[in-house]
Design a protein around this motif. Structure first.
Motif, PDB file in Angstrom:
ATOM      1  N   GLN A  24      51.126  43.097  42.075  1.00  0.00           N
ATOM      2  CA  GLN A  24      50.785  43.559  43.431  1.00  0.00           C
ATOM      3  C   GLN A  24      50.905  42.413  44.436  1.00  0.00           C
ATOM      4  OE1 GLN A  24      46.944  45.196  42.391  1.00  0.00           O
ATOM      5  NE2 GLN A  24      47.712  47.296  42.500  1.00  0.00           N
ATOM      6  N   ALA A  25      50.478  41.220  44.038  1.00  0.00           N
ATOM      7  CA  ALA A  25      50.582  40.060  44.926  1.00  0.00           C
ATOM      8  C   ALA A  25      52.049  39.707  45.172  1.00  0.00           C
ATOM      9  CB  ALA A  25      49.840  38.863  44.322  1.00  0.00           C
ATOM     10  N   LEU A  26      52.863  39.785  44.123  1.00  0.00           N
ATOM     11  CA  LEU A  26      54.294  39.511  44.275  1.00  0.00           C
ATOM     12  C   LEU A  26      54.940  40.539  45.199  1.00  0.00           C
ATOM     13  CD1 LEU A  26      56.746  37.823  43.507  1.00  0.00           C
ATOM     14  CD2 LEU A  26      57.034  39.282  41.490  1.00  0.00           C
ATOM     15  N   ARG A  27      54.594  41.798  45.011  1.00  0.00           N
ATOM     16  CA  ARG A  27      55.129  42.870  45.864  1.00  0.00           C
ATOM     17  C   ARG A  27      54.754  42.632  47.324  1.00  0.00           C
ATOM     18  NH1 ARG A  27      53.691  47.575  48.322  1.00  0.00           N
ATOM     19  NH2 ARG A  27      55.241  49.256  48.274  1.00  0.00           N
ATOM     20  N   ALA A  28      53.490  42.314  47.557  1.00  0.00           N
ATOM     21  CA  ALA A  28      53.027  42.078  48.936  1.00  0.00           C
ATOM     22  C   ALA A  28      53.768  40.888  49.557  1.00  0.00           C
ATOM     23  CB  ALA A  28      51.518  41.831  48.959  1.00  0.00           C
ATOM     24  N   ALA A  29      53.962  39.822  48.784  1.00  0.00           N
ATOM     25  CA  ALA A  29      54.660  38.640  49.306  1.00  0.00           C
ATOM     26  C   ALA A  29      56.127  38.971  49.598  1.00  0.00           C
ATOM     27  CB  ALA A  29      54.549  37.480  48.310  1.00  0.00           C
ATOM     28  N   LEU A  73      67.006  42.037  47.658  1.00  0.00           N
ATOM     29  CA  LEU A  73      65.565  41.939  47.916  1.00  0.00           C
ATOM     30  C   LEU A  73      64.925  43.325  47.845  1.00  0.00           C
ATOM     31  CD1 LEU A  73      63.026  40.367  48.738  1.00  0.00           C
ATOM     32  CD2 LEU A  73      63.849  40.441  51.107  1.00  0.00           C
ATOM     33  N   SER A  74      65.573  44.304  48.446  1.00  0.00           N
ATOM     34  CA  SER A  74      65.059  45.676  48.417  1.00  0.00           C
ATOM     35  C   SER A  74      64.985  46.208  46.994  1.00  0.00           C
ATOM     36  CB  SER A  74      65.950  46.594  49.261  1.00  0.00           C
ATOM     37  OG  SER A  74      65.995  46.143  50.596  1.00  0.00           O
ATOM     38  N   ARG A  75      66.024  45.934  46.188  1.00  0.00           N
ATOM     39  CA  ARG A  75      66.029  46.397  44.796  1.00  0.00           C
ATOM     40  C   ARG A  75      64.904  45.759  43.992  1.00  0.00           C
ATOM     41  NH1 ARG A  75      71.679  46.128  45.450  1.00  0.00           N
ATOM     42  NH2 ARG A  75      71.756  44.048  44.491  1.00  0.00           N
ATOM     43  N   LEU A  76      64.632  44.500  44.247  1.00  0.00           N
ATOM     44  CA  LEU A  76      63.555  43.800  43.550  1.00  0.00           C
ATOM     45  C   LEU A  76      62.200  44.451  43.853  1.00  0.00           C
ATOM     46  CD1 LEU A  76      63.131  41.412  41.668  1.00  0.00           C
ATOM     47  CD2 LEU A  76      63.002  39.943  43.675  1.00  0.00           C
ATOM     48  N   ILE A  77      61.977  44.787  45.101  1.00  0.00           N
ATOM     49  CA  ILE A  77      60.731  45.451  45.499  1.00  0.00           C
ATOM     50  C   ILE A  77      60.617  46.814  44.805  1.00  0.00           C
ATOM     51  CG2 ILE A  77      59.468  46.495  47.439  1.00  0.00           C
ATOM     52  CD1 ILE A  77      60.706  44.143  49.164  1.00  0.00           C
ATOM     53  N   ILE A  78      61.737  47.540  44.719  1.00  0.00           N
ATOM     54  CA  ILE A  78      61.739  48.845  44.048  1.00  0.00           C
ATOM     55  C   ILE A  78      61.421  48.678  42.558  1.00  0.00           C
ATOM     56  CG2 ILE A  78      63.239  50.770  43.324  1.00  0.00           C
ATOM     57  CD1 ILE A  78      64.608  50.419  46.134  1.00  0.00           C
ATOM     58  N   GLU A  79      61.977  47.645  41.918  1.00  0.00           N
ATOM     59  CA  GLU A  79      61.676  47.389  40.500  1.00  0.00           C
ATOM     60  C   GLU A  79      60.183  47.156  40.293  1.00  0.00           C
ATOM     61  OE1 GLU A  79      64.058  44.468  38.373  1.00  0.00           O
ATOM     62  OE2 GLU A  79      65.744  44.951  39.678  1.00  0.00           O
ATOM     63  N   ILE A  80      59.582  46.402  41.196  1.00  0.00           N
ATOM     64  CA  ILE A  80      58.139  46.139  41.083  1.00  0.00           C
ATOM     65  C   ILE A  80      57.352  47.428  41.297  1.00  0.00           C
ATOM     66  CG2 ILE A  80      56.170  44.914  42.097  1.00  0.00           C
ATOM     67  CD1 ILE A  80      58.169  42.599  42.658  1.00  0.00           C
ATOM     68  N   GLU A  85      53.977  51.667  38.728  1.00  0.00           N
ATOM     69  CA  GLU A  85      53.698  53.071  38.447  1.00  0.00           C
ATOM     70  C   GLU A  85      53.338  53.305  36.986  1.00  0.00           C
ATOM     71  OE1 GLU A  85      57.006  55.431  39.744  1.00  0.00           O
ATOM     72  OE2 GLU A  85      56.651  54.951  41.850  1.00  0.00           O
ATOM     73  N   SER A  86      53.752  52.398  36.093  1.00  0.00           N
ATOM     74  CA  SER A  86      53.447  52.603  34.676  1.00  0.00           C
ATOM     75  C   SER A  86      52.004  52.192  34.388  1.00  0.00           C
ATOM     76  CB  SER A  86      54.442  51.847  33.791  1.00  0.00           C
ATOM     77  OG  SER A  86      54.127  50.478  33.767  1.00  0.00           O
ATOM     78  N   PRO A  87      51.376  52.829  33.397  1.00  0.00           N
ATOM     79  CA  PRO A  87      49.963  52.553  33.109  1.00  0.00           C
ATOM     80  C   PRO A  87      49.731  51.187  32.465  1.00  0.00           C
ATOM     81  CG  PRO A  87      50.827  54.185  31.574  1.00  0.00           C
ATOM     82  CD  PRO A  87      51.899  53.920  32.582  1.00  0.00           C
ATOM     83  N   GLU A  88      50.738  50.667  31.764  1.00  0.00           N
ATOM     84  CA  GLU A  88      50.598  49.363  31.116  1.00  0.00           C
ATOM     85  C   GLU A  88      51.679  48.420  31.612  1.00  0.00           C
ATOM     86  OE1 GLU A  88      50.646  49.513  26.889  1.00  0.00           O
ATOM     87  OE2 GLU A  88      48.856  50.751  26.772  1.00  0.00           O
ATOM     88  N   HIS A  89      51.328  47.149  31.707  1.00  0.00           N
ATOM     89  CA  HIS A  89      52.269  46.130  32.163  1.00  0.00           C
ATOM     90  C   HIS A  89      52.432  45.118  31.041  1.00  0.00           C
ATOM     91  CE1 HIS A  89      51.667  48.155  35.889  1.00  0.00           C
ATOM     92  NE2 HIS A  89      50.379  47.878  35.852  1.00  0.00           N
ATOM     93  N   HIS A  90      53.646  44.977  30.588  1.00  0.00           N
ATOM     94  CA  HIS A  90      53.919  44.112  29.445  1.00  0.00           C
ATOM     95  C   HIS A  90      54.318  42.716  29.914  1.00  0.00           C
ATOM     96  CE1 HIS A  90      53.544  47.583  26.864  1.00  0.00           C
ATOM     97  NE2 HIS A  90      54.277  48.237  27.737  1.00  0.00           N
TER      98      HIS A  90
END
Length: 145
Positions: A24-29, A73-80, A85-90
């Protein structure tokens, strides 16, 4: 928590929360960088082509070749967004997103993006501030368990 009932242990939950907050912090930045470079680019576009009529800017950003350099940059934000959206983050997914971000903003990244981003970074104080924040978040992500 009781593992016998299939419940994850507290360490797992803490790690998931740490990964999620890191993403979330990476997305916001990244969104802040995106906002600042789009603002900078709009000024550049208007100097070349005149004022952009109200309501047309979003269409230009998505369709005009002048703004295509922002696509990585836009694609990177979409990937994040998709990962959030997934319940677990690996671990590996989080590391891959962090590496992709580092690569995009390094000498190894997309040449067109790097050239235009460096121009914005040199000319616009808002981009400088957003870039500093992004680099700080990337540094923090490197330290995630």
């Amino acid at each position: 928590m009781n593992m016998e009932k299939g419940m994850p242990n507290e360490q797992f939950l803490a790690t998931q929360e740490t990964r999620r907050s890191g993403l979330q912090a990476l997305r916001a930045a990244l969104l802040q960088v995106h906002k600042e470079v789009i603002g900078y680019d709009r000024g550049q576009y208007e100097r070349l082509n005149g004022p952009i009529p109200a309501g047309l800017f979003v269409q230009l950003v998505t369709e005009d070749n002048f703004f295509r350099w922002l696509d990585p940059l836009s694609r990177l934000i979409i990937e994040i967004d998709e990962e959030l959206e997934s319940p677990e983050h690996h671990d590996e997914t989080c590391r891959a997103v962090a590496r992709a971000t580092e690569r995009l903003f390094s000498d190894k990244g997309d040449n067109t993006f790097r050239k235009r981003y460096q121009e914005a970074l040199q000319d616009e104080s808002g981009v400088i501030v957003a870039h500093g924040r992004l680099m700080s978040v990337i540094g923090q992500l490197r330290q995630l368990p």
